[in-house]
Structures are given as C-alpha cells and as structure tokens.
Design an enzyme around this catalytic site. Structure first.
Site, mmCIF file in Angstrom:
data_model
loop_
_atom_site.group_PDB
_atom_site.id
_atom_site.type_symbol
_atom_site.label_atom_id
_atom_site.label_comp_id
_atom_site.label_asym_id
_atom_site.label_seq_id
_atom_site.Cartn_x
_atom_site.Cartn_y
_atom_site.Cartn_z
ATOM 1 N N SER A 166 45.536 68.175 37.812
ATOM 2 C CA SER A 166 45.085 68.947 36.658
ATOM 3 C C SER A 166 45.953 70.192 36.520
ATOM 4 O O SER A 166 46.462 70.718 37.522
ATOM 5 C CB SER A 166 43.626 69.388 36.851
ATOM 6 O OG SER A 166 43.249 70.300 35.829
ATOM 7 N N TYR A 196 37.370 73.296 42.163
ATOM 8 C CA TYR A 196 37.994 72.125 41.525
ATOM 9 C C TYR A 196 39.509 72.303 41.475
ATOM 10 O O TYR A 196 40.266 71.378 41.789
ATOM 11 C CB TYR A 196 37.418 71.967 40.115
ATOM 12 C CG TYR A 196 38.129 70.981 39.211
ATOM 13 C CD1 TYR A 196 37.866 69.607 39.286
ATOM 14 C CD2 TYR A 196 39.046 71.421 38.252
ATOM 15 C CE1 TYR A 196 38.505 68.708 38.436
ATOM 16 C CE2 TYR A 196 39.682 70.533 37.396
ATOM 17 C CZ TYR A 196 39.405 69.177 37.495
ATOM 18 O OH TYR A 196 40.041 68.288 36.646
HETATM 19 P P1 NAP Z 1 35.210 61.792 32.443
HETATM 20 O O1 NAP Z 1 35.370 61.516 30.983
HETATM 21 O O2 NAP Z 1 34.107 62.672 32.903
HETATM 22 O O3 NAP Z 1 35.132 60.390 33.215
HETATM 23 C C1 NAP Z 1 35.006 60.419 34.604
HETATM 24 C C2 NAP Z 1 35.158 59.011 35.141
HETATM 25 O O4 NAP Z 1 35.128 59.088 36.573
HETATM 26 C C3 NAP Z 1 34.031 58.092 34.722
HETATM 27 O O5 NAP Z 1 34.571 56.796 34.543
HETATM 28 C C4 NAP Z 1 33.100 58.128 35.927
HETATM 29 O O6 NAP Z 1 32.323 56.950 36.099
HETATM 30 C C5 NAP Z 1 34.100 58.240 37.054
HETATM 31 N N1 NAP Z 1 33.545 58.788 38.298
HETATM 32 C C6 NAP Z 1 32.960 60.006 38.490
HETATM 33 N N2 NAP Z 1 32.587 60.135 39.774
HETATM 34 C C7 NAP Z 1 32.943 58.982 40.396
HETATM 35 C C8 NAP Z 1 32.817 58.505 41.718
HETATM 36 N N3 NAP Z 1 32.234 59.238 42.688
HETATM 37 N N4 NAP Z 1 33.280 57.263 42.003
HETATM 38 C C9 NAP Z 1 33.857 56.503 41.046
HETATM 39 N N5 NAP Z 1 34.005 56.891 39.775
HETATM 40 C C10 NAP Z 1 33.549 58.129 39.454
HETATM 41 O O7 NAP Z 1 36.570 62.421 33.041
HETATM 42 P P2 NAP Z 1 38.029 62.595 32.390
HETATM 43 O O8 NAP Z 1 38.062 63.819 31.589
HETATM 44 O O9 NAP Z 1 38.475 61.305 31.804
HETATM 45 O O10 NAP Z 1 38.864 62.908 33.720
HETATM 46 C C11 NAP Z 1 39.585 61.917 34.415
HETATM 47 C C12 NAP Z 1 40.455 62.600 35.464
HETATM 48 O O11 NAP Z 1 41.345 63.526 34.818
HETATM 49 C C13 NAP Z 1 39.671 63.404 36.485
HETATM 50 O O12 NAP Z 1 40.287 63.289 37.746
HETATM 51 C C14 NAP Z 1 39.791 64.826 35.984
HETATM 52 O O13 NAP Z 1 39.648 65.781 37.008
HETATM 53 C C15 NAP Z 1 41.189 64.812 35.399
HETATM 54 N N6 NAP Z 1 41.419 65.856 34.391
HETATM 55 C C16 NAP Z 1 40.724 65.870 33.220
HETATM 56 C C17 NAP Z 1 40.959 66.878 32.283
HETATM 57 C C18 NAP Z 1 40.236 66.985 30.972
HETATM 58 O O14 NAP Z 1 40.377 68.021 30.271
HETATM 59 N N7 NAP Z 1 39.484 65.969 30.562
HETATM 60 C C19 NAP Z 1 41.909 67.869 32.574
HETATM 61 C C20 NAP Z 1 42.604 67.824 33.764
HETATM 62 C C21 NAP Z 1 42.352 66.802 34.677
HETATM 63 P P3 NAP Z 1 30.874 56.750 35.350
HETATM 64 O O15 NAP Z 1 31.201 56.372 33.921
HETATM 65 O O16 NAP Z 1 30.234 55.639 36.115
HETATM 66 O O17 NAP Z 1 30.154 58.056 35.452
#
Ligand code: NAP
Length: 260
Positions: free
Chosen positions: A155, A169
């Site tokens: 991130s 985080y």
């Molecule tokens: P999101 O929309 O909240 O989706 C999270 C995903 O992770 C969901 O599929 C969830 O499954 C799964 N998950 C959560 N806890 C888990 C666990 N213990 N075991 C297996 N699966 C798990 O997140 P996102 O925004 O797409 O983020 C994806 C990645 O990008 C993350 O690593 C996040 O830190 C990183 N990131 C995101 C952003 C942003 O602005 N969105 C920025 C920087 C980095 P369920 O559907 O079953 O809950």
C-alpha cells in the site's frame, strides 16, 4: 473450509493462479482480468461466499475457469488445506496474488489495542507469508516446479505512514515491502519472480470496513491526479506482473496511486 467447484472438469493449464481475497474489490477485479488472459483462477475468500460465487460465475460465463475456495489466510491449517485443494482441482500453482488484507478503524496509536495489532499483522503479514511459502513449495525448481510469479499487495501507506488512521496497517504493509525484496532475491534462482503493488486511494469496500465509507471522496483532493483509482486500474498492473510480459521484472514495488 468450503470448496465450490464451478468448473466441471479439471482444466489443463500451466497458468494456475490463486488470488487471496478474490471475492471483492481489487482481488475480484484481478481474478476476472487474469481469467480473461487464460489463467485458471482459485478465488479465495474469508466470509463472503456469495461475492466469491459471483466472481466465479462471471468468469465462467465468459468462458474462463475458476473455483471459489474459502480459507482465512491467517490460519495455517486452512491455508494448507486450500493449497491441497488447488493442487487437486486446478493443478500446480504458477501464480499467486497475495491480496487479502484488512484495515481497522481510524485511531491514533495511543488508542490501539494489542488485539487490533495482532489481527492486522496476522492477516496482512502472516497471511501473505504463509501463502507465499506454500506457493514457493509448488513453483520453485528446487521443489520440482516450473517457476512462477508472486504479486504482493502492499500500500502507499507503507511510505505515507497513515498517521491518526492506521499506523499499524502502514507498518504491516512496510513489512510486505521488505518481504517482497527479500523473497525476490531468495527465489529468483528458482524461476520465481516476486513483486509488490502499492495502491493509493482505491474505490473499494475496504474503507467502509474501517468506518469511513466516503474516504476516497473525502481525500481525493490530495491526490495529484485528482481522483481515486479503480480496482480495475490496479488489476491491470497486477496481471501484467503475473504475465511473461514482465519476465525481467522482479523485486519491484510499483505505486498505483495517482502520484499520492
Ligand atoms: P476489500 O474490498 O475490503 O476486499 C478484501 C478482500 O479480502 C475480500 O475478498 C475479503 O474476503 C478478503 N479477506 C479479508 N480478510 C481475509 C482473510 N482473513 N482471509 C482471506 N480473505 C480475506 O479490499 P481491497 O480494497 O480490494 O484491498 C485489497 C488489498 O489491497 C488489501 O491487501 C489492501 O490492504 C490493499 N490496498 C487497498 C487499498 C484501497 O484503497 N482499496 C489501498 C492500498 C492497498 P470476504 O469477501 O470473504 O470478506
């Protein structure tokens, strides 16, 4: 662990991919795009089986191969079972996207609990290490594998520090950066490339899970490109890193953040 088989027969493919957290957000966009580019995709999820099934259904409707597989990436026994099922149903893994990740409520460090820190590090760091370890055991030439590509989701927080929101985080994502660098050097001789993508403000449900559903809208003025990014824009970079087009790219930390 629940396993949904959405492919009627075992696919014959040397492009077998696990996307952790593939049910929603960046992971779902990555699973769809990778499938369109010929990967057989295991769509991992933790709790939301309906969302995972919808990703799998959409991939199959487009002629691709996918299955949904439930496992908490922080739980070693569940991760081991997940990999064994992928071995049996899709074949030997050649791609891993360590995408599953969580935030917590915006709070200064003085308000944090140890339980919060443990959850953030267990899922974001230990989960990624666990899945990478199992992937190396399948991809590495020392283990009889044919090489492969691992993409870790870091991130922009790793370099911004996320003060008053989630410094914990940010620290976990900085650990992902160091892990990416070390593992890339360690497994390059085994034909495995390891890279990280560092998204900025991306429009997904992760912000609502941290209690700020309008976070992208609230902060987008601080993004030099003037807007938040989409999950599809991040997926493009991830799937490129998985591909042979990125054959000389390893140990890279790629910001996808609109210059934030
Ligand atoms: P999101 O929309 O909240 O989706 C999270 C995903 O992770 C969901 O599929 C969830 O499954 C799964 N998950 C959560 N806890 C888990 C666990 N213990 N075991 C297996 N699966 C798990 O997140 P996102 O925004 O797409 O983020 C994806 C990645 O990008 C993350 O690593 C996040 O830190 C990183 N990131 C995101 C952003 C942003 O602005 N969105 C920025 C920087 C980095 P369920 O559907 O079953 O809950």
């Amino acid at each position: 662990m629940v396993l949904h088989f959405c492919s009627r027969r075992r696919p014959v493919s040397d492009k077998v991919l696990l996307v952790t957290g593939g049910s929603r957000g960046i992971g779902a966009a990555t699973a769809r795009l990778a499938a369109a580019q010929g990967w057989a995709v295991a769509v991992n999820y933790s709790a939301n089986s309906l969302a995972a099934d919808e990703v799998v259904r959409a991939i199959r409707a487009s002629g691709g191969t996918a299955m949904a597989v439930q496992a908490d990436v922080a739980d070693e026994a569940q991760v081991l079972r997940m990999f064994e099922h992928i071995d049996a149903k899709l074949g030997r893994l050649t791609g891993l996207v360590n995408n599953a990740g969580v935030v917590d409520r915006a709070q200064p460090v003085a308000e944090h609990s140890v339980a919060r820190w443990r959850r953030l590090f267990d899922i974001n760091v230990i989960g990624s290490l666990l899945c990478a370890r199992e992937a190396v055991r399948r991809m590495g030439t020392a283990y009889g594998g044919a090489g492969g590509s691992i993409v870790n989701l870091s991130s922009a927080a790793a370099r911004l520090g996320s003060p008053n929101e989630y410094v914990d985080y940010a620290a976990a994502k900085a650990a992902i950066d160091a892990f990416t660098i070390g593992l890339a050097k360690e497994v390059a001789p085994q034909g495995i490339r390891v890279n990280a993508v560092r998204p900025g403000l991306i429009d997904t449900e992760i912000h609502a899970s941290g209690g700020r559903p309008n976070r992208v809208e609230e902060l987008k003025a601080g993004v030099p490109l003037g807007r938040g990014g989409t999950a599809d824009e991040v997926a493009e970079v991830i799937v490129w890193l998985l591909s042979e087009a990125a054959s000389y790219t390893t140990m890279s930390l790629i910001d996808v953040s609109g210059a934030r």
